[in-house]
Scaffold this motif. Structure first.
Motif, PDB file in Angstrom:
ATOM      1  N   MET A   1      50.623  56.468  36.668  1.00 33.33           N
ATOM      2  CA  MET A   1      50.985  55.265  37.418  1.00 33.33           C
ATOM      3  C   MET A   1      50.058  54.118  37.039  1.00 33.33           C
ATOM      4  N   LYS A   2      50.578  52.907  37.218  1.00 34.89           N
ATOM      5  CA  LYS A   2      49.786  51.731  36.895  1.00 34.89           C
ATOM      6  C   LYS A   2      49.354  51.069  38.204  1.00 34.89           C
ATOM      7  N   VAL A   3      48.076  50.843  38.338  1.00 36.01           N
ATOM      8  CA  VAL A   3      47.623  50.156  39.555  1.00 36.01           C
ATOM      9  C   VAL A   3      46.857  48.885  39.173  1.00 36.01           C
ATOM     10  N   THR A   4      46.945  47.921  40.052  1.00 34.82           N
ATOM     11  CA  THR A   4      46.182  46.694  39.854  1.00 34.82           C
ATOM     12  C   THR A   4      45.039  46.683  40.868  1.00 34.82           C
ATOM     13  N   LEU A   5      43.838  46.542  40.359  1.00 34.32           N
ATOM     14  CA  LEU A   5      42.681  46.445  41.250  1.00 34.32           C
ATOM     15  C   LEU A   5      42.334  44.976  41.417  1.00 34.32           C
ATOM     16  N   LYS A   6      42.333  44.534  42.658  1.00 39.60           N
ATOM     17  CA  LYS A   6      41.898  43.160  42.957  1.00 39.60           C
ATOM     18  C   LYS A   6      40.504  43.280  43.547  1.00 39.60           C
ATOM     19  N   ILE A   7      39.512  42.926  42.765  1.00 38.30           N
ATOM     20  CA  ILE A   7      38.133  43.175  43.191  1.00 38.30           C
ATOM     21  C   ILE A   7      37.414  41.864  43.476  1.00 38.30           C
ATOM     22  N   LYS A   8      36.776  41.811  44.626  1.00 38.62           N
ATOM     23  CA  LYS A   8      36.006  40.616  44.979  1.00 38.62           C
ATOM     24  C   LYS A   8      34.667  40.684  44.256  1.00 38.62           C
ATOM     25  N   ARG A   9      34.448  39.719  43.347  1.00 40.65           N
ATOM     26  CA  ARG A   9      33.244  39.772  42.539  1.00 40.65           C
ATOM     27  C   ARG A   9      32.307  38.635  42.902  1.00 40.65           C
ATOM     28  N   PHE A  10      31.031  38.916  42.801  1.00 43.27           N
ATOM     29  CA  PHE A  10      30.048  37.870  43.089  1.00 43.27           C
ATOM     30  C   PHE A  10      28.726  38.221  42.431  1.00 43.27           C
ATOM     31  N   ASN A  11      28.278  37.311  41.589  1.00 45.03           N
ATOM     32  CA  ASN A  11      26.953  37.459  40.993  1.00 45.03           C
ATOM     33  C   ASN A  11      26.114  36.280  41.465  1.00 45.03           C
ATOM     34  N   PRO A  12      25.191  36.511  42.403  1.00 45.28           N
ATOM     35  CA  PRO A  12      24.458  35.381  42.998  1.00 45.28           C
ATOM     36  C   PRO A  12      23.676  34.558  41.964  1.00 45.28           C
ATOM     37  N   GLU A  13      23.412  35.139  40.809  1.00 43.79           N
ATOM     38  CA  GLU A  13      22.676  34.381  39.779  1.00 43.79           C
ATOM     39  C   GLU A  13      23.587  33.419  39.029  1.00 43.79           C
ATOM     40  N   LYS A  14      24.900  33.669  39.062  1.00 47.45           N
ATOM     41  CA  LYS A  14      25.820  32.826  38.293  1.00 47.45           C
ATOM     42  C   LYS A  14      26.867  32.124  39.151  1.00 47.45           C
ATOM     43  N   ASP A  15      27.372  32.841  40.147  1.00 52.42           N
ATOM     44  CA  ASP A  15      28.508  32.302  40.900  1.00 52.42           C
ATOM     45  C   ASP A  15      28.054  31.549  42.138  1.00 52.42           C
ATOM     46  N   GLU A  16      28.784  30.456  42.417  1.00 58.63           N
ATOM     47  CA  GLU A  16      28.502  29.725  43.651  1.00 58.63           C
ATOM     48  C   GLU A  16      29.107  30.438  44.845  1.00 58.63           C
ATOM     49  N   LYS A  17      30.291  30.997  44.635  1.00 60.79           N
ATOM     50  CA  LYS A  17      30.931  31.751  45.711  1.00 60.79           C
ATOM     51  C   LYS A  17      31.717  32.917  45.112  1.00 60.79           C
ATOM     52  N   PRO A  18      32.082  33.889  45.954  1.00 65.20           N
ATOM     53  CA  PRO A  18      32.812  35.053  45.443  1.00 65.20           C
ATOM     54  C   PRO A  18      34.166  34.662  44.855  1.00 65.20           C
ATOM     55  N   TRP A  19      34.640  35.438  43.928  1.00 65.77           N
ATOM     56  CA  TRP A  19      35.952  35.191  43.320  1.00 65.77           C
ATOM     57  C   TRP A  19      36.664  36.524  43.108  1.00 65.77           C
ATOM     58  N   TRP A  20      37.989  36.447  42.945  1.00 66.37           N
ATOM     59  CA  TRP A  20      38.783  37.675  42.798  1.00 66.37           C
ATOM     60  C   TRP A  20      39.063  37.943  41.333  1.00 66.37           C
ATOM     61  N   ALA A  21      38.800  39.156  40.877  1.00 66.26           N
ATOM     62  CA  ALA A  21      39.135  39.572  39.522  1.00 66.26           C
ATOM     63  C   ALA A  21      40.232  40.618  39.603  1.00 66.26           C
ATOM     64  N   GLU A  22      41.172  40.588  38.655  1.00 70.30           N
ATOM     65  CA  GLU A  22      42.250  41.584  38.662  1.00 70.30           C
ATOM     66  C   GLU A  22      42.174  42.432  37.406  1.00 70.30           C
ATOM     67  N   TYR A  23      42.307  43.728  37.594  1.00 79.11           N
ATOM     68  CA  TYR A  23      42.280  44.661  36.463  1.00 79.11           C
ATOM     69  C   TYR A  23      43.469  45.607  36.583  1.00 79.11           C
ATOM     70  N   ALA A  24      44.192  45.772  35.481  1.00 80.45           N
ATOM     71  CA  ALA A  24      45.287  46.758  35.452  1.00 80.45           C
ATOM     72  C   ALA A  24      44.725  48.056  34.889  1.00 80.45           C
ATOM     73  N   VAL A  25      44.981  49.147  35.607  1.00 80.62           N
ATOM     74  CA  VAL A  25      44.417  50.434  35.206  1.00 80.62           C
ATOM     75  C   VAL A  25      45.525  51.480  35.171  1.00 80.62           C
ATOM     76  N   GLU A  26      45.536  52.285  34.136  1.00 79.57           N
ATOM     77  CA  GLU A  26      46.471  53.412  34.047  1.00 79.57           C
ATOM     78  C   GLU A  26      45.775  54.629  34.656  1.00 79.57           C
ATOM     79  N   ALA A  27      46.417  55.260  35.636  1.00 83.02           N
ATOM     80  CA  ALA A  27      45.735  56.367  36.319  1.00 83.02           C
ATOM     81  C   ALA A  27      46.743  57.353  36.877  1.00 83.02           C
TER      82      ALA A  27
END
Lengths: 232, 126
Positions: A1-27
């Motif tokens: 099956m194919k799933v999409t992961l919507k992950i809230k990402r935040f790197n305090p050294e680079k990002d001003e605020k959190p952002w959403w990243a999407e990854y398609a994964v076969e699993a």
């Protein structure tokens, strides 16, 4: 099956605020969310950060907000999570990076309740015996793995970071109701203040969040009752 | 936050507030249901007027009933509101202001209500 992961990402050294990243994964449907996170980190984006250790639901490292509820990534099967899965760090603590939160305040609260045996009587020559019913009394709260899922699902904790939180109370309960322990009074005294057990509003989020199935609200209620009977 | 091994004993006000909420909640369940039954089921709302209340207040039983219900319901509600303020009003100034307003309002309502119930003299009833 194919799933999409919507992950809230935040790197305090680079990002001003959190952002959403999407990854398609076969699993596989029987894969766990942790497997999908590993697939992302190992083959798509090595900068994704999360904690994991034993990967078998006992170390308590990978608690996170999965589809809006706290759970362990290593116990959440993909077939139960839908095609698009949102993953966020636990709420209420400072985000160190991506899905990792700063758990120092969490363990500070844990230490507050003196989560270790306290005895004042003369040490016996053999082990301290306990009957099966005496052991059963606090069995539920021995299951805690300190993952933080309960405390970070608690609205009362979100509103008041000073609140000792369900996890610390569960671990206090484990010793308060242990027949061998003699630190009951001091632990109860520690919990008998505004930011102790009395901050609990019996919302029951902790019970739903606990990956070990501990009846957290019941344990907190029993500590409240112990406090009450001590005074009356 | 440095919270390690911090013991902060308190006088136990929260314990008694918690106990009061349970006891008063249980009592109010019966008091308020009884009130609802009398005022809205047994008697039609349209038939309840000055005469009705005056007649009712001739017996100390109903005065006591209403007085107990007033105190329990008002204090129960006040404590609930206090809890919400303490949970969600973070700024110290606003918290002190909100709590002070709450206590003053609560005192006024409690005093006025008690005054009416205790000193009410029926006029022109048969």
């Amino acid at each position: 099956m194919k799933v999409t992961l919507k992950i809230k990402r935040f790197n305090p050294e680079k990002d001003e605020k959190p952002w959403w990243a999407e990854y398609a994964v076969e699993a596989e449907p029987t894969d766990r969310l942790l497997d999908a996170l590993n697939a992302v980190k190992w083959y798509q984006d090595g900068t994704l950060s999360y904690r994991r250790s034993c990967a078998h639901g006992i170390c308590g490292s990978d608690a996170m907000l999965i589809n809006g509820s706290n759970a362990l990534a290593c116990k959440a099967l993909l077939k139960n999570l839908g095609d698009t899965i949102t993953v966020e760090p636990m709420r209420g603590f400072r985000v160190v990076k991506d899905l990792m939160v700063d758990l120092e305040p969490f363990f500070d609260k844990y230490k507050q309740v003196k989560p270790y045996f306290i005895t004042y009587s003369v040490t016996p020559e053999k082990e301290r015996l306990q009957s099966p019913p005496e052991r059963e009394r606090f069995d539920d709260t021995t299951k805690c793995i300190l993952c933080g899922a309960c405390t970070t699902s608690c609205p009362s904790f979100w509103a008041n970071p000073e609140y000792v939180g369900p996890a610390a109370i569960v671990n206090a309960h484990r010793f308060i109701f242990d027949s061998r322990d003699e630190g009951r009074e001091e632990r109860l005294e520690i919990l008998n203040h505004r930011d102790g057990v009395w901050r609990c509003r019996t919302i029951f989020n902790c019970v739903e969040a606990c990956p070990r199935g501990i009846n957290v609200t019941r344990a907190i209620g029993e500590v409240k009752q112990a406090l009450m009977y001590r005074k009356l | 936050m440095n919270g390690a091994a911090r013991a902060r004993p308190e006088s136990g006000v929260e314990l008694y507030a918690w106990l009061f909420m349970r006891v008063s909640g249980l009592a109010l369940l019966f008091l308020a249901l009884g009130h609802l039954l009398i005022m809205h089921v047994i008697h039609n709302v349209e038939t309840i007027d000055y005469q009705f209340v005056a007649h009712r207040f001739m017996t100390p039983f109903w005065r006591t009933y209403d007085l107990v219900m007033l105190w329990l319901a008002l204090l129960h509600g006040l404590n609930g509101a206090r809890t919400m303020i303490e949970d969600y009003v973070g700024a110290r100034g606003w918290r002190v202001f909100s709590l002070a307003s709450l206590y003053i309002l609560g005192f006024i309502f409690l005093a006025l209500g008690s005054l009416v119930i205790l000193t009410f003299q029926p006029v022109g009833t048969s």
